[in-house]
Design an enzyme around this catalytic site. Structure first.
Site, short mmCIF file in Angstrom:
data_model
loop_
_atom_site.label_atom_id
_atom_site.label_comp_id
_atom_site.label_asym_id
_atom_site.label_seq_id
_atom_site.Cartn_x
_atom_site.Cartn_y
_atom_site.Cartn_z
N GLN A 116 0.83 -1.22 0.00
CA GLN A 116 0.00 0.00 0.00
C GLN A 116 0.87 1.26 0.00
OE1 GLN A 116 0.02 -2.42 2.24
NE2 GLN A 116 -0.09 -1.70 4.35
N GLU A 127 27.28 -8.98 -4.85
CA GLU A 127 26.97 -7.61 -4.44
C GLU A 127 28.24 -6.92 -3.92
OE1 GLU A 127 24.53 -7.57 -0.99
OE2 GLU A 127 23.88 -5.49 -1.26
N HIS A 128 28.94 -7.59 -2.99
CA HIS A 128 30.20 -7.06 -2.45
C HIS A 128 31.32 -8.03 -2.80
CE1 HIS A 128 26.98 -5.97 0.53
NE2 HIS A 128 27.49 -4.77 0.33
N ASP A 180 29.59 -0.31 3.98
CA ASP A 180 28.20 -0.23 4.43
C ASP A 180 27.91 1.11 5.09
OD1 ASP A 180 27.40 -2.67 3.58
OD2 ASP A 180 27.78 -3.70 5.48
N GLU A 191 10.63 2.84 -45.01
CA GLU A 191 9.87 2.31 -43.88
C GLU A 191 8.36 2.42 -44.09
OE1 GLU A 191 11.42 3.98 -40.23
OE2 GLU A 191 13.35 2.96 -40.50
N HIS A 250 5.87 10.94 -42.63
CA HIS A 250 7.16 11.40 -42.13
C HIS A 250 7.89 12.19 -43.22
CE1 HIS A 250 6.41 8.63 -38.85
NE2 HIS A 250 7.57 8.90 -38.28
N HIS A 310 23.02 -10.89 8.05
CA HIS A 310 21.90 -10.09 7.53
C HIS A 310 20.62 -10.91 7.36
CE1 HIS A 310 22.80 -5.96 6.70
NE2 HIS A 310 23.96 -6.24 6.16
N GLN A 351 28.18 -10.28 6.49
CA GLN A 351 27.02 -10.34 5.60
C GLN A 351 26.11 -11.52 5.94
OE1 GLN A 351 26.34 -7.58 3.57
NE2 GLN A 351 28.01 -7.05 4.95
#
Lengths: 426, 426
Positions: free
Chosen positions: B187, B323-324, B357, B411, B416, B258, B255
């Site tokens: 939401q 990621e790292h 970080d 085309e 055009h 996490h 890590q």
């Protein structure tokens, strides 16, 4: 086209209703999900099955041979080749200005920080079949990728009963496409996203397509990167009393002929210009081969708004956020600051929109449906990725150690703090 | 962690299986679709209904007052404020180097071409609730947007029974968030994408969240722009015999703590280092408050690969695209060229991942799940859009007229061609 003369507030409300209409197509989503799952599972076999089912073509090999490409190039009219080469030169010189540089920073003792910009390894370009196969779009997709340094550029396009469009193959050769496969629809997008025995997996997929292609691109987003989801073409013209009605009308029609849902919009502070353009469009449209399409676009989506002054015209156009915006006013460049949301801008009476479609050099793959609020034209930036790096000496780390461990512990991440402290255990 | 010693080919295959696992959650998709539709229809009323339903909170007002923010700042420990300020300074100086310039080209007579870079008007930042509300992530999201010049930065975060996290509010104040709303889940994403009576519609939504948030972001993509869909954290360490096992272990655990699906990976050419690190991890993990999470990550997703030489380690890590990435080798910066796919790179023995970080300055919002192949760290570039423009005099257009009309007619786009020719009718 319909001429609307109303307060700016009322006009803004009408524009908001128009741009928010986004259909949710659950059935398409479902069948696309199935196609992707089958291509992941069965690879080439699934692709060939779908080509038979949807395009009614039995394919032995998916790959277009170099011979076919060379033959198509030879069979293409010399004036077309020359026009494509001129377009290539202009597109190249424009996009070279977009190249970003890596950077490195060594201002602090013991600290190196930087960002490395590198090309994507492989990208896939979807080229629609039939009359929507545009050679110019191949240049617009491939040249920025080439400048970025992408080393593998893969093109996919639906098989055609009478063979692939020759000018399209010629443009692919001129632009420097590395390999071409005759696969279309959602199965083509799935092939590029996951790879099959024949079609290589790529890092990013660009190019327009029908609702199946667009839905598939949205579904594979995250597995690969994609360019924006392209909607029907749009042209907004802001014109004052000095604009020439026949030219404004011709420019509006140039985009109206693309699609029954294309959106030609004129905003002017001159009621008599509005009427003259409307009349001219009615006259000119009947002379066009694609008049049915253009008429539908004028009726479905087109309108002419008459506003009190030119500032209101920019306010209204910024709410529309059109793909293409023409400013047919004297000293047009001075309005650049007032243009907040638009993909590509054409300044002055001679900068007719098709100039940008083919030749000037800026990209013609542009945000539509109001997305110019946040999306940008396709560019070199779309074909690179950035990698950040840091190097700290132990002494440099020591200076910032306490700040790091403080923040780690505030966040309840003890192992983060200990990783830093492990350097100072002795 | 599991130690794997195998040929590079076999290791690459295993890595490929790991990174391709993407779940398809149809039920979540459906309920998110419904939430978005209701927020579009009923605005604030729908948002409050969902907050009662999902977060069990009856909200009178959605907006957090300036007083609440100021009080939270005052209540935050001074060392934390100072650490956040130091982080802000480093993040700012790094991201200022990312700023891109507009350009203009006037090399050809009668032709002006250019690209204008401008900030997005408004962006929304999602901040998760509970223990995943990280003050550091607010700095990482907001500072690049500020540098880009975004004038309205809106934060949303789920209401908390005991009030919002004070350090999070303090970070929002330090970073320069303009307004905060207590809305969470799908939401919240719907509110930012379409706007309600209270929550403004924005142009781009960034920030991590649970599966409902991630799915909602994917569904509103196109209505607004989004940053990448964040997956569980990953750390890859390439280490040679000179690395210190206790430090490598501590970094991997930083890590692992996490998320149970976080992925700690070590690749080394030294079997004895592999064993020492494995032993150290087992010892250290038991000392951590979040040991259950870290242990699960080690078991579920972690592994140590022993390869023949360091070149193989880079090949393998490029396939993982972590990621790292830590490079714990002497003269680590010399390997920069061999790193093809990684979000953020930590070079040398002292560049422990948590440094990035919190404090070094590069962003910590990074591509996960192998998407470093094509996605980049969050940066200033994510908060701007480009608008291209051209201006041609009639004489300049005349020189390129024939090339444009040739391509338009190839085309099949007659209108055009006529738009250009309308400038030369007289």
């Amino acid at each position: 086209m319909q001429i609307i003369e109303d307060s700016l507030d009322q006009l803004l409300k009408q524009v908001a209703i128009r741009t928010n209409a986004v259909a949710n197509r659950e059935e398409v989503e479902k069948s696309v999900r199935e196609i992707i799952a089958n291509v992941i599972k069965d690879g080439d076999q699934a692709v060939k099955m779908y080509e038979q089912k949807f395009d009614n073509v039995e394919l032995e090999s998916l790959k277009v041979t170099q011979r076919e490409i060379d033959d198509a190039y030879e069979a293409t009219d010399d004036t077309v080749i020359k026009a494509l080469e001129l377009a290539k030169a202009n597109i190249t010189s424009f996009h070279q200005m977009e190249v970003e540089d890596s950077f490195i920073d060594a201002k602090k003792k013991g600290v190196i920080r930087g960002e490395k910009i590198a090309p994507l390894a492989a990208v896939g370009l979807y080229v629609p079949g039939g009359t929507a196969a545009y050679p110019s779009s191949i240049l617009m997709n491939v040249i920025p990728a080439k400048i970025a340094g992408v080393s593998r550029i893969v093109m996919v396009t639906p098989p055609q009963k009478d063979g692939l469009n020759k000018a399209v193959l010629a443009a692919a050769k001129i632009a420097g496409v590395d390999e071409i496969y005759t696969v279309g629809g959602a199965q083509a997008i799935a092939s590029l996203a996951y790879g099959t025995e024949t079609v290589p997996r790529v890092d990013k997929i660009t190019g327009p397509g029908n609702v199946f292609v667009a839905t598939a691109k949205k579904q594979v987003f995250g597995q690969v990167d994609i360019d924006m989801i392209a909607g029907p073409s749009e042209i907004g013209v802001i014109a004052g009393s000095q604009a020439v009605p026949s030219q404004v009308a011709a420019d509006l029609l140039s985009q109206a002929e693309h699609d029954k849902l294309a959106r030609p919009i004129l905003v002017t502070d001159d009621r008599s210009l509005a009427e003259a353009v409307s009349k001219e469009m009615d006259r000119q449209v009947d002379l066009l081969p694609r008049k049915e399409i253009a008429k539908a676009a004028m009726e479905n989506e087109g309108f002419i708004a008459v506003v009190d002054d030119i500032d209101d015209a920019f306010t209204l156009m910024n709410a529309v956020a059109p793909e293409h915006l023409e400013v047919q006013l004297p000293d047009a460049i001075e309005y650049l600051n007032q243009i907040k949301n638009a993909g590509s801008v054409f300044l002055g009476f001679s900068a007719s929109e098709p100039l940008g479609d083919y030749l000037a050099g800026p990209n013609h793959i542009l945000p539509t449906g109001g997305t110019a609020r946040f999306f940008s034209p396709l560019g070199v930036q779309d074909f690179v990725k950035r990698t950040q790096f840091v190097s700290y000496t132990r002494d440099a780390l020591k200076k910032e150690k306490d700040a790091i461990t403080t923040l780690a512990r505030v966040e309840g991440l003890e192992a983060h703090a200990r990783a830093i402290e492990s350097r100072f255990d002795d």
